[in-house]
Design a protein around this motif. Structure first.
Motif, PDB file in Angstrom:
ATOM      1  N   TYR A   1       1.826   9.208  -6.056  1.00 33.31           N
ATOM      2  CA  TYR A   1       2.347  10.549  -5.739  1.00 33.31           C
ATOM      3  C   TYR A   1       3.390  10.970  -6.765  1.00 33.31           C
ATOM      4  CZ  TYR A   1       4.525  14.420  -3.263  1.00 33.31           C
ATOM      5  OH  TYR A   1       5.028  15.667  -2.920  1.00 33.31           O
ATOM      6  N   ASP A   2       4.336  10.063  -7.030  1.00 38.94           N
ATOM      7  CA  ASP A   2       5.414  10.375  -7.976  1.00 38.94           C
ATOM      8  C   ASP A   2       4.858  10.629  -9.379  1.00 38.94           C
ATOM      9  OD1 ASP A   2       7.169  10.065  -5.883  1.00 38.94           O
ATOM     10  OD2 ASP A   2       7.923   8.108  -6.559  1.00 38.94           O
ATOM     11  N   ALA A   3       3.851   9.853  -9.800  1.00 38.08           N
ATOM     12  CA  ALA A   3       3.257  10.053 -11.116  1.00 38.08           C
ATOM     13  C   ALA A   3       2.580  11.423 -11.208  1.00 38.08           C
ATOM     14  CB  ALA A   3       2.244   8.932 -11.410  1.00 38.08           C
ATOM     15  N   GLU A   4       1.986  11.845 -10.122  1.00 35.14           N
ATOM     16  CA  GLU A   4       1.286  13.136 -10.101  1.00 35.14           C
ATOM     17  C   GLU A   4       2.243  14.309  -9.983  1.00 35.14           C
ATOM     18  OE1 GLU A   4      -1.750  15.331  -7.059  1.00 35.14           O
ATOM     19  OE2 GLU A   4      -2.122  13.214  -7.488  1.00 35.14           O
ATOM     20  N   HIS A   5       3.402  14.113  -9.356  1.00 32.23           N
ATOM     21  CA  HIS A   5       4.307  15.211  -9.081  1.00 32.23           C
ATOM     22  C   HIS A   5       5.583  15.205  -9.920  1.00 32.23           C
ATOM     23  CE1 HIS A   5       1.704  15.193  -5.545  1.00 32.23           C
ATOM     24  NE2 HIS A   5       1.931  16.490  -5.540  1.00 32.23           N
ATOM     25  N   THR A   6       5.668  14.327 -10.884  1.00 33.50           N
ATOM     26  CA  THR A   6       6.816  14.282 -11.771  1.00 33.50           C
ATOM     27  C   THR A   6       6.513  15.099 -13.021  1.00 33.50           C
ATOM     28  OG1 THR A   6       7.397  12.075 -10.983  1.00 33.50           O
ATOM     29  CG2 THR A   6       8.364  12.765 -13.078  1.00 33.50           C
ATOM     30  N   PRO A   7       7.385  16.057 -13.345  1.00 31.79           N
ATOM     31  CA  PRO A   7       7.139  16.871 -14.546  1.00 31.79           C
ATOM     32  C   PRO A   7       7.129  15.997 -15.806  1.00 31.79           C
ATOM     33  CG  PRO A   7       9.009  17.709 -13.283  1.00 31.79           C
ATOM     34  CD  PRO A   7       8.594  16.430 -12.662  1.00 31.79           C
ATOM     35  N   ALA A   8       6.283  16.354 -16.736  1.00 31.43           N
ATOM     36  CA  ALA A   8       6.204  15.613 -17.998  1.00 31.43           C
ATOM     37  C   ALA A   8       7.495  15.802 -18.790  1.00 31.43           C
ATOM     38  CB  ALA A   8       5.013  16.092 -18.810  1.00 31.43           C
TER      39      ALA A   8
ATOM     40  N   ALA B   1       0.832  -1.209   0.000  1.00 34.33           N
ATOM     41  CA  ALA B   1       0.000   0.000   0.000  1.00 34.33           C
ATOM     42  C   ALA B   1       0.866   1.258   0.000  1.00 34.33           C
ATOM     43  CB  ALA B   1      -0.944  -0.002   1.197  1.00 34.33           C
ATOM     44  N   VAL B   2       1.948   1.237   0.761  1.00 33.79           N
ATOM     45  CA  VAL B   2       2.850   2.393   0.801  1.00 33.79           C
ATOM     46  C   VAL B   2       3.494   2.589  -0.574  1.00 33.79           C
ATOM     47  CG1 VAL B   2       5.017   3.267   1.782  1.00 33.79           C
ATOM     48  CG2 VAL B   2       3.267   2.280   3.283  1.00 33.79           C
ATOM     49  N   GLN B   3       3.938   1.509  -1.211  1.00 27.59           N
ATOM     50  CA  GLN B   3       4.555   1.627  -2.530  1.00 27.59           C
ATOM     51  C   GLN B   3       3.560   2.141  -3.565  1.00 27.59           C
ATOM     52  OE1 GLN B   3       7.970   1.241  -3.155  1.00 27.59           O
ATOM     53  NE2 GLN B   3       7.271   2.363  -4.949  1.00 27.59           N
TER      54      GLN B   3
END
Length: 123
Positions: A114-121, A106-108
């Motif tokens: 989170y990383d997908a949402e906060h990583t610049p395209a 669940a943590v992963q």
């Protein structure tokens, strides 16, 4: 007088730092079934350097969580073992270990989202 770790001058903050350290958690877990020699602890706690293992063991002995027994034999033999205080500490650390194992997926998943949402395209 009771300690209050939320007070910046409280000495329990140092203790919380010690018992919250990843190496302490793993070393105490490695010793829960009985005494071990330095090398055996190092093999159980994969990835710890000899320097960090030495420093952590020394700190845990100083804090009364471990005992260090040196035997007068050739070659020298030294064993580390949990004290009563250390065995008492191993119980909540075992629960923490179980929680981490149970919830790691669940943590992963949360980290990945989170990383997908906060990583610049990419450009």
């Amino acid at each position: 007088m009771l300690s209050n770790p939320y007070d910046r001058n409280c000495p329990t903050r140092q203790l919380l730092d010690r018992i919250g350290d990843q190496w302490t958690v793993l070393i105490v877990g490695a010793l829960k079934d009985g005494p071990l020699r330095f090398t055996a602890i190092g093999h159980r706690v994969d990835g710890i350097s000899q320097k960090v293992l030495t420093q952590t063991l020394r700190s845990l002995v100083r804090d009364g969580i471990l005992t260090r027994t040196a035997y007068a034999v050739i070659p020298p033999k030294v064993e580390y073992e949990l004290t009563t205080l250390g065995r008492n500490l191993s119980e909540p650390l075992e629960m923490l270990d179980q929680w981490a194992r149970r919830h790691m997926t669940a943590v992963q998943e949360s980290r990945d989202a989170y990383d997908a949402e906060h990583t610049p395209a990419s450009a």
